[in-house]
Design an enzyme around this catalytic site. Sequence first.
Site, PDB file in Angstrom:
ATOM      1  N   ARG A   1      -4.730 -11.417   8.045  1.00 19.66           N
ATOM      2  CA  ARG A   1      -5.491 -12.292   8.943  1.00 19.66           C
ATOM      3  C   ARG A   1      -4.889 -13.696   8.992  1.00 19.66           C
ATOM      4  NH1 ARG A   1     -10.833 -11.679  10.873  1.00 19.66           N
ATOM      5  NH2 ARG A   1     -11.007  -9.691   9.807  1.00 19.66           N
TER       6      ARG A   1
ATOM      7  N   HIS B   1      -0.053  -7.522   8.845  1.00 18.21           N
ATOM      8  CA  HIS B   1      -1.393  -7.478   9.421  1.00 18.21           C
ATOM      9  C   HIS B   1      -2.339  -8.540   8.879  1.00 18.21           C
ATOM     10  CE1 HIS B   1      -2.065  -5.369   5.630  1.00 18.21           C
ATOM     11  NE2 HIS B   1      -3.360  -5.510   5.792  1.00 18.21           N
TER      12      HIS B   1
ATOM     13  N   ASP C   1     -10.888  -5.419  -2.318  1.00 14.50           N
ATOM     14  CA  ASP C   1     -11.295  -6.754  -1.844  1.00 14.50           C
ATOM     15  C   ASP C   1     -11.833  -6.741  -0.415  1.00 14.50           C
ATOM     16  OD1 ASP C   1      -7.749  -7.360  -1.575  1.00 14.50           O
ATOM     17  OD2 ASP C   1      -9.100  -6.268  -0.275  1.00 14.50           O
TER      18      ASP C   1
ATOM     19  N   GLU D   1     -10.109 -11.889   1.480  1.00 14.53           N
ATOM     20  CA  GLU D   1      -9.990 -11.012   0.307  1.00 14.53           C
ATOM     21  C   GLU D   1     -10.142 -11.758  -1.027  1.00 14.53           C
ATOM     22  OE1 GLU D   1      -7.662  -8.951   3.595  1.00 14.53           O
ATOM     23  OE2 GLU D   1      -7.919 -11.010   2.861  1.00 14.53           O
TER      24      GLU D   1
ATOM     25  N   GLU E   1      -9.502  -2.414  -9.456  1.00 14.70           N
ATOM     26  CA  GLU E   1      -8.565  -3.416  -8.961  1.00 14.70           C
ATOM     27  C   GLU E   1      -9.168  -4.813  -9.119  1.00 14.70           C
ATOM     28  OE1 GLU E   1      -5.915  -2.760  -5.336  1.00 14.70           O
ATOM     29  OE2 GLU E   1      -6.927  -4.610  -4.832  1.00 14.70           O
TER      30      GLU E   1
ATOM     31  N   HIS F   1      -0.201  -1.806  12.643  1.00 12.61           N
ATOM     32  CA  HIS F   1      -1.421  -1.683  11.843  1.00 12.61           C
ATOM     33  C   HIS F   1      -2.531  -1.076  12.704  1.00 12.61           C
ATOM     34  CE1 HIS F   1      -4.842  -3.048   9.268  1.00 12.61           C
ATOM     35  NE2 HIS F   1      -3.970  -2.759   8.326  1.00 12.61           N
TER      36      HIS F   1
HETATM   37  C1  LIG Z   1      -5.043  -8.806  -0.158  1.00 13.40           C
HETATM   38  C2  LIG Z   1      -4.528  -7.412  -0.319  1.00 13.40           C
HETATM   39  O1  LIG Z   1      -3.362  -7.171  -0.395  1.00 13.40           O
HETATM   40  N1  LIG Z   1      -5.473  -6.435  -0.379  1.00 13.40           N
HETATM   41  C3  LIG Z   1      -5.019  -5.096  -0.441  1.00 13.40           C
HETATM   42  C4  LIG Z   1      -5.460  -4.397   0.812  1.00 13.40           C
HETATM   43  O2  LIG Z   1      -4.609  -3.293   0.892  1.00 13.40           O
HETATM   44  P1  LIG Z   1      -3.339  -3.351   1.763  1.00 13.40           P
HETATM   45  O3  LIG Z   1      -2.929  -4.730   2.143  1.00 13.40           O
HETATM   46  O4  LIG Z   1      -2.383  -2.578   0.988  1.00 13.40           O
HETATM   47  O5  LIG Z   1      -3.855  -2.644   3.039  1.00 13.40           O
HETATM   48  P2  LIG Z   1      -2.994  -1.884   4.073  1.00 13.40           P
HETATM   49  O6  LIG Z   1      -1.686  -2.570   4.188  1.00 13.40           O
HETATM   50  O7  LIG Z   1      -3.881  -1.748   5.210  1.00 13.40           O
HETATM   51  O8  LIG Z   1      -2.754  -0.450   3.418  1.00 13.40           O
HETATM   52  C5  LIG Z   1      -1.652  -0.287   2.588  1.00 13.40           C
HETATM   53  C6  LIG Z   1      -1.667   1.137   2.105  1.00 13.40           C
HETATM   54  O9  LIG Z   1      -1.756   1.971   3.265  1.00 13.40           O
HETATM   55  C7  LIG Z   1      -0.608   2.810   3.330  1.00 13.40           C
HETATM   56  N2  LIG Z   1      -0.281   2.932   4.757  1.00 13.40           N
HETATM   57  C8  LIG Z   1       0.107   1.840   5.485  1.00 13.40           C
HETATM   58  C9  LIG Z   1       0.418   1.993   6.824  1.00 13.40           C
HETATM   59  C10 LIG Z   1       0.321   3.276   7.426  1.00 13.40           C
HETATM   60  O10 LIG Z   1       0.596   3.482   8.626  1.00 13.40           O
HETATM   61  N3  LIG Z   1      -0.085   4.334   6.652  1.00 13.40           N
HETATM   62  C11 LIG Z   1      -0.400   4.178   5.319  1.00 13.40           C
HETATM   63  O11 LIG Z   1      -0.768   5.156   4.656  1.00 13.40           O
HETATM   64  C12 LIG Z   1       0.452   2.121   2.486  1.00 13.40           C
HETATM   65  O12 LIG Z   1       1.355   3.072   1.941  1.00 13.40           O
HETATM   66  C13 LIG Z   1      -0.376   1.467   1.402  1.00 13.40           C
HETATM   67  O13 LIG Z   1      -0.661   2.362   0.347  1.00 13.40           O
HETATM   68  O14 LIG Z   1      -6.799  -3.973   0.757  1.00 13.40           O
HETATM   69  C14 LIG Z   1      -7.015  -3.025  -0.267  1.00 13.40           C
HETATM   70  C15 LIG Z   1      -8.436  -2.500  -0.185  1.00 13.40           C
HETATM   71  O15 LIG Z   1      -9.301  -3.474  -0.665  1.00 13.40           O
HETATM   72  C16 LIG Z   1      -6.756  -3.683  -1.612  1.00 13.40           C
HETATM   73  O16 LIG Z   1      -6.838  -2.674  -2.600  1.00 13.40           O
HETATM   74  C17 LIG Z   1      -5.395  -4.318  -1.664  1.00 13.40           C
HETATM   75  O17 LIG Z   1      -5.327  -5.162  -2.819  1.00 13.40           O
END
Ligand SMILES: CC(=O)N[C@@H]1[C@@H](OP(=O)(O)OP(=O)(O)OC[C@H]2O[C@@H](n3ccc(=O)[nH]c3=O)[C@H](O)[C@@H]2O)O[C@H](CO)[C@@H](O)[C@@H]1O
Length: 354
Positions: free
Chosen positions: A185, A183, A77, A113, A99, A215
């Site tokens: 928005r 994190h 997203d 998103e 997804e 983040h």
């Molecule tokens: C609206 C929403 O929910 N959208 C999501 C968003 O993903 P998110 O919210 O999960 O994004 P983050 O939280 O940034 O990443 C999380 C991932 O990162 C890993 N992580 C985290 C901190 C770190 O220090 N080291 C890491 O490795 C952690 O284990 C996990 O796997 O966007 C993606 C792309 O579009 C979408 O697919 C997904 O739906």
Amino acid sequence: MKLAPVVSALDRRGMRLRLILTGQHPLSAADYGLSAHEHIRLGCSGGSDPRDLVERVSRSVSPLLAERPGLIIVHGDTASAFGGALTAFATRIPVAHVEAGLRSFDPQMPWPEEEFRTAIDARADLLFAPTEISAANLEAENVPGRIFVTGNTGIDALLAVLDRLPRTSPDSGRSLVLLVTCHRRESWGDGLRSIAAALSDLAGRHPLEIRLVLHPNPAVASVMRELLPDKSGVRLLEPVTHEQMIKTMLAADIILSDSGGMQEEAPALGVPLLVLREKTERPEGVASGNMLLVGTDRNRIVASVEFLLDPGVRAAMSRRAFPYGDGQSAERIAGHIAEYLALEANPATQLRQA
Ligand SMILES: CC(=O)N[C@@H]1[C@@H](OP(=O)(O)OP(=O)(O)OC[C@H]2O[C@@H](n3ccc(=O)[nH]c3=O)[C@H](O)[C@@H]2O)O[C@H](CO)[C@@H](O)[C@@H]1O
């Protein structure tokens, strides 16, 4: 990270792939074992306005499509996913969305998103939905593309990491560990302040080890550093690799997060997760009893964590569940893509099949 398993599965099928790394995250192709593939870095790093990023990614991707690939695959997203899908759609190159179908049904939560994933699904030819619920969302929107329930590739990536990790036994007798990430928005401003206040309250009331992983977005990290100085009793950690993050999640007794990926990983790891959002597009983890939707209200967060201090409640929320996939999503997706491209290349077989 979440498309790497799909790249490997397509590679095993002998497909010629070109990876477009938009540059939103500092990591490189090598970080995910993808350096063998032809990849192009757009250098479209974040920035304040996601709509501007969509525009920049869309314009940067456009000339790369001149040789007219059989398909462009986008994930999730983000502005990059939407920018890629937009430019492919405009040049009539088929789009596959990994997804697909996640909906919170509130364009403000999460923004942008919800807007981006809905717009991608309206243009995609192949939609890979993680669950039956996300597929039903797509059916209800009468999307023009073909829907497949495949599970989500984030679980493929998670299980691949777990396979590499040594088994460790939990050290009893230590303080309970709370792992926090935030994190989104829509939480910037009051939401983050309220989360930080809740963590300070909890640190003052209970012998907890509270670890907040900052983040990569400097705007969010600087706010959390300001709100949670050393004496707050909350330990601030720098962002870590995915493997390190899974180890950190496994070492926690309770996770508080607004992350979508972590909402999928926590049930699979068997660690209770409190969702720091007012709405989530991942109701399956709540339905499986692994998560509670608590929002960003200070008192509600404190009360929810205190509810989980009860060992019985935590045990009930710690049973591993896999509502978001079994680790085979990438294989399923690659199979559907191979079928689609074969049919596109030989329409006659399509008639025979019909
Ligand atoms: C609206 C929403 O929910 N959208 C999501 C968003 O993903 P998110 O919210 O999960 O994004 P983050 O939280 O940034 O990443 C999380 C991932 O990162 C890993 N992580 C985290 C901190 C770190 O220090 N080291 C890491 O490795 C952690 O284990 C996990 O796997 O966007 C993606 C792309 O579009 C979408 O697919 C997904 O739906």
